[in-house]
Design an enzyme around this catalytic site. Structure first.
Site, PDB file in Angstrom:
ATOM      1  N   GLN A  11       0.691  -1.448   0.023  1.00  0.00           N
ATOM      2  CA  GLN A  11       0.055   0.236   0.061  1.00  0.00           C
ATOM      3  C   GLN A  11       0.676   1.027  -0.224  1.00  0.00           C
ATOM      4  O   GLN A  11       1.970   1.718   1.039  1.00  0.00           O
ATOM      5  CB  GLN A  11      -1.200   0.259   1.415  1.00  0.00           C
ATOM      6  CG  GLN A  11      -1.645   0.948   1.356  1.00  0.00           C
ATOM      7  CD  GLN A  11      -3.277  -0.090   2.036  1.00  0.00           C
ATOM      8  OE1 GLN A  11      -2.950  -1.111   2.236  1.00  0.00           O
ATOM      9  NE2 GLN A  11      -3.979   1.032   2.316  1.00  0.00           N
ATOM     10  N   SER A  91       4.100  -6.112   3.054  1.00  0.00           N
ATOM     11  CA  SER A  91       3.017  -6.745   3.643  1.00  0.00           C
ATOM     12  C   SER A  91       2.012  -7.270   2.453  1.00  0.00           C
ATOM     13  O   SER A  91       1.915  -7.997   2.024  1.00  0.00           O
ATOM     14  CB  SER A  91       2.431  -5.092   3.704  1.00  0.00           C
ATOM     15  OG  SER A  91       1.460  -4.619   3.919  1.00  0.00           O
ATOM     16  N   LEU A  92       1.501  -6.193   2.209  1.00  0.00           N
ATOM     17  CA  LEU A  92      -0.189  -6.959   0.920  1.00  0.00           C
ATOM     18  C   LEU A  92       0.757  -7.472  -0.253  1.00  0.00           C
ATOM     19  O   LEU A  92       0.304  -8.325  -0.932  1.00  0.00           O
ATOM     20  CB  LEU A  92      -0.848  -5.604   0.378  1.00  0.00           C
ATOM     21  CG  LEU A  92      -1.331  -5.108  -0.587  1.00  0.00           C
ATOM     22  CD1 LEU A  92      -2.363  -6.172  -1.994  1.00  0.00           C
ATOM     23  CD2 LEU A  92      -1.615  -3.574  -1.207  1.00  0.00           C
ATOM     24  N   ARG A 116      -9.327  -8.040   3.253  1.00  0.00           N
ATOM     25  CA  ARG A 116      -8.057  -8.100   4.322  1.00  0.00           C
ATOM     26  C   ARG A 116      -7.765  -6.144   4.671  1.00  0.00           C
ATOM     27  O   ARG A 116      -8.322  -5.862   5.528  1.00  0.00           O
ATOM     28  CB  ARG A 116      -6.864  -7.860   4.094  1.00  0.00           C
ATOM     29  CG  ARG A 116      -5.928  -7.777   4.493  1.00  0.00           C
ATOM     30  CD  ARG A 116      -4.417  -8.540   3.532  1.00  0.00           C
ATOM     31  NE  ARG A 116      -3.425  -7.900   4.683  1.00  0.00           N
ATOM     32  CZ  ARG A 116      -2.156  -7.028   4.319  1.00  0.00           C
ATOM     33  NH1 ARG A 116      -2.195  -6.098   3.500  1.00  0.00           N
ATOM     34  NH2 ARG A 116      -1.248  -6.904   4.796  1.00  0.00           N
ATOM     35  N   HIS A 200       0.174  -3.457  10.685  1.00  0.00           N
ATOM     36  CA  HIS A 200       1.527  -3.990  11.240  1.00  0.00           C
ATOM     37  C   HIS A 200       1.875  -3.749  12.421  1.00  0.00           C
ATOM     38  O   HIS A 200       2.626  -3.181  12.940  1.00  0.00           O
ATOM     39  CB  HIS A 200       2.277  -4.012  10.235  1.00  0.00           C
ATOM     40  CG  HIS A 200       2.247  -4.596   8.635  1.00  0.00           C
ATOM     41  ND1 HIS A 200       2.273  -6.109   8.934  1.00  0.00           N
ATOM     42  CD2 HIS A 200       2.159  -3.808   7.750  1.00  0.00           C
ATOM     43  CE1 HIS A 200       1.818  -5.989   7.353  1.00  0.00           C
ATOM     44  NE2 HIS A 200       1.763  -4.639   6.711  1.00  0.00           N
ATOM     45  N   GLN A 249       0.983 -11.821   9.706  1.00  0.00           N
ATOM     46  CA  GLN A 249       1.758 -10.741   9.117  1.00  0.00           C
ATOM     47  C   GLN A 249       0.881  -9.233   9.206  1.00  0.00           C
ATOM     48  O   GLN A 249       1.583  -8.338   9.775  1.00  0.00           O
ATOM     49  CB  GLN A 249       1.695 -10.781   7.422  1.00  0.00           C
ATOM     50  CG  GLN A 249       2.229  -9.347   6.693  1.00  0.00           C
ATOM     51  CD  GLN A 249       1.342 -10.140   5.815  1.00  0.00           C
ATOM     52  OE1 GLN A 249       0.427  -8.831   5.743  1.00  0.00           O
ATOM     53  NE2 GLN A 249       1.817 -10.025   4.405  1.00  0.00           N
TER      54      GLN A 249
END
Length: 312
Positions: A11, A91-92, A116, A200, A249
């Site tokens: 992102q 991340s994503l 998500r 996170h 995660q």
């Protein structure tokens, strides 16, 4: 023999117009956009190409949009470029990496990241949480300041992006308290990030059971290419560990510095970033000067990267 790794952005890399050039020029890219539009029952491609920006920035749209563009790029490059020895994502971006590795289908990944993004957006009331990028201070010092000023609230490193850049996340008041202390400790700058939720960190824990239900419906195959995961910063090829690592995660920090060093330790000397922007290529350069970096987001960068890899 030098090894190549593919990395996929997370992102923050989104921009209106992303992927349009490849969609218009390559049937493989068009097929990815059309498949995701159908799976989501939503013209996500139109949001990528035309915006508006405010809609593209909503986490529930941003996450599947970046995944789709990244995998459209991958579909084009995979037919023309080298086979990677490893894949990784920020991340994503780990979901994009898992599709590239054959562990998840495109449809399942798109549905999962849409869920998500929605859960992350809704899990923390607006204004409760915040994130900030800390520049010019060593990661362990950033963590020490977070521990010292948390005062019972959530505050911790969220992304270990490079030796000079750590992103922190937590309660808005705790992030605000940290700013002055981080500067006292030697940080050059502390920049608040325009995000819709504090990713996170422990404030994301409520997302896990919701996401577990979604990922429980997904078929996971053993990755054909090892995936260096955010949580462990080491390669995984075990299908049974994919979902637990994706769930962890959500609230664990992204250990990007260690991911890059793990790739280098495995003999990777070239990293190709596939997807919008070149944030990860820039971070890789800052982490390890011995790794050559490339990025592909449109036909011009595709040609440039293919020429450079072919020449080498």
């Amino acid at each position: 023999m030098s090894k190549v790794a593919f990395v996929f952005p997370g992102q923050g890399s989104q921009k209106v117009g992303m992927g349009k050039d490849l969609y218009e020029k390559f049937p493989e890219a068009r097929a990815v956009f059309e498949a995701v539009d159908e799976v989501l029952g939503d013209k996500l491609s139109a949001r990528c190409f035309q915006g508006p920006d405010a809609e593209l920035k909503l986490t529930a749209n941003t996450q599947p949009a970046i995944l789709t563009v990244s995998l459209a790029v991958h579909a084009v490059f995979a037919q023309r470029g080298p086979t990677p020895a490893f894949v990784a994502g920020h991340s994503l971006g780990e979901y994009s990496a898992l599709v590239a590795a054959g562990a998840l289908t495109l449809g399942d990944a798109a549905r999962s990241v849409r869920a998500r993004g929605t859960f992350m957006q809704e899990s923390v009331p607006v204004g409760t949480g915040a994130m900030a990028a800390v520049l010019g201070l060593e990661p362990d010092k950033v963590k020490a300041v977070c521990d010292a000023v948390a005062e019972g609230e959530v505050l911790s490193p969220a992304n270990y992006n490079s030796p000079e850049q750590t992103v922190i996340a937590g309660h808005a008041a705790a992030v605000a308290r940290a700013e002055a202390k981080l500067k006292e400790a030697g940080a050059k700058r502390v920049l608040p990030l325009p995000v819709s939720a504090p990713f996170h960190c422990a404030l994301m824990d409520p997302v896990k059971p919701l996401l577990a239900e979604v990922l429980g419906q997904v078929k996971v195959s053993a990755p054909r290419i090892p995936v260096v995961t955010n949580v462990e910063a080491r390669p995984n090829s075990d299908a049974s560990r994919v979902v637990p690592l994706l769930l962890e995660q959500v609230s664990a920090p992204v250990r990007w510095i260690e991911c890059v060093e793990a790739l280098h330790a495995q003999g990777v000397t070239r990293v190709v970033e596939l997807g919008p922007g070149k944030v990860l290529a820039g971070l890789v350069k800052r982490i390890n000067k011995d790794i050559e970096t490339f990025n592909i987001e449109d036909s011009a960068s595709l040609e440039k990267t293919l020429a450079a890899l072919g020449a080498a």
